[in-house]
Design a protein around this motif. Sequence first.
Motif, PDB file in Angstrom:
ATOM      1  N   ALA A 211      -4.519 -12.591  -1.440  1.00 24.16           N
ATOM      2  CA  ALA A 211      -4.274 -11.182  -0.836  1.00 24.16           C
ATOM      3  C   ALA A 211      -3.034 -11.569   0.330  1.00 24.16           C
ATOM      4  O   ALA A 211      -3.001 -12.598   0.602  1.00 24.16           O
ATOM      5  CB  ALA A 211      -5.324 -10.624   0.126  1.00 24.16           C
ATOM      6  N   ASP A 214      -1.433  -8.319   4.929  1.00 21.90           N
ATOM      7  CA  ASP A 214      -1.685  -6.948   5.598  1.00 21.90           C
ATOM      8  C   ASP A 214      -2.733  -6.493   4.476  1.00 21.90           C
ATOM      9  O   ASP A 214      -3.096  -5.262   4.903  1.00 21.90           O
ATOM     10  CB  ASP A 214      -0.881  -6.184   5.823  1.00 21.90           C
ATOM     11  CG  ASP A 214       0.377  -5.765   4.399  1.00 21.90           C
ATOM     12  OD1 ASP A 214       0.121  -6.836   3.437  1.00 21.90           O
ATOM     13  OD2 ASP A 214       1.019  -5.149   4.330  1.00 21.90           O
ATOM     14  N   GLN A 215      -3.374  -7.108   3.806  1.00 24.81           N
ATOM     15  CA  GLN A 215      -4.308  -6.596   2.642  1.00 24.81           C
ATOM     16  C   GLN A 215      -5.574  -7.283   2.716  1.00 24.81           C
ATOM     17  O   GLN A 215      -5.743  -8.424   3.214  1.00 24.81           O
ATOM     18  CB  GLN A 215      -3.944  -6.854   1.108  1.00 24.81           C
ATOM     19  CG  GLN A 215      -2.609  -5.928   0.963  1.00 24.81           C
ATOM     20  CD  GLN A 215      -2.110  -6.262  -0.590  1.00 24.81           C
ATOM     21  OE1 GLN A 215      -2.513  -7.041  -1.116  1.00 24.81           O
ATOM     22  NE2 GLN A 215      -1.654  -5.136  -1.016  1.00 24.81           N
TER      23      GLN A 215
END
Length: 384
Positions: A211, A214-215
């Motif tokens: 990821a 920011d995910q």
Amino acid sequence: MIPALLLPAALAALLAVAVPLAIHIARRTETRTIDFAALRWLNPNPKPVQRLQLDERLLLGVRIALIVAIAVALARPVLRPSGDSGPVVAIAPGIDAAQVADNGQRRVWLAPDFPGADRAAPPATADLASLIRQLDAELPAGTPLTLVVPPAFDADGGRLVLSRKVTWKVAPAAATPSAKPERTPPPLAVRYAAERAEAVQYFRASAGAYAAPDQAPAFDAAPVDQPLPAQAKTLIWLSGAPLSDTALSWIERGGVVLLAHDAPSPVEGTKSVVWRDAAAEPLAVEGRYGQGRVLQLTRPLAPKSLPALVEPDFPDRLWALLDPSAAPARVAAQDYAPALGEVGPALAFNPHPLDLRPWLAVLIAVLFAGERWLATRRKRPVMA
């Protein structure tokens, strides 16, 4: 046009011509005896005259023609164009045809059906190597061939082997190909038994590595009795229990599962090794189940047995295991120049022959109708 037979062995069916011949020789036309007075003075048992006689010769000829037509149709007759043996220049789409010198040769695009280069350039194709082989097969043996290709293109296998020596030219492409989209990491769904909940951390860490900062990781972990997410594509099965019927159906439709080392595998056929350690010992094997893939670890999920779990590249290895990338196929044109060699029979000169079987089918239908009319008409000849 040159006539040819694609399956000449089928002409053995012509032996069936002997059948109507034998029938017409053995069968005599129906006779009708007429009594009149003078016959009582003649010998009632005259010595017969032995001679070969064919009755109803028109019907016999139609039957023989019908069998011959069927035999020829089975042999797959075609008409081959004699072909133009003039030089040919084939230009790959994406190359400006104006920069290729025109010395009166026939110029075509390396595209399906090989349209003339005087037309608008067709879109670029990934089947360039296959089209080169097809063009080589469709040209007569003595035709000089020049291939103009971009500096790099997608290959479909080993080096090109053609039936003729070609002139291989590399020209700059007018437009650069668009970049391929980046691969998306696989979302991970983990189903675990209570005694193996500790092993979930390794796959949670891998999902976090996939990821962006920011995910949220694409990760779903739950006990084995919980259903899979609707969009699940990969499953990690951390249990020694068999897969559920729902999970098996999901794999058959194309899902990918990674089983613990002691989980029963639904794969009954052979399995191939897809992951090895530094000593070439197998760490995971793969088999097919329906349209899906079944992977299975060969060791327990613990760092002592499987040190790769705590190595920095474990997320990348897991990604390659669950969603392997296609082997690179793009080659440099300078290194892909065709070699001269023998080609298989399937690549022999074959310039789109004209199939004659549809016309023979019409002829067979007409002959069959004529044979039936001659054989069943009311006024068949009767010998008195």
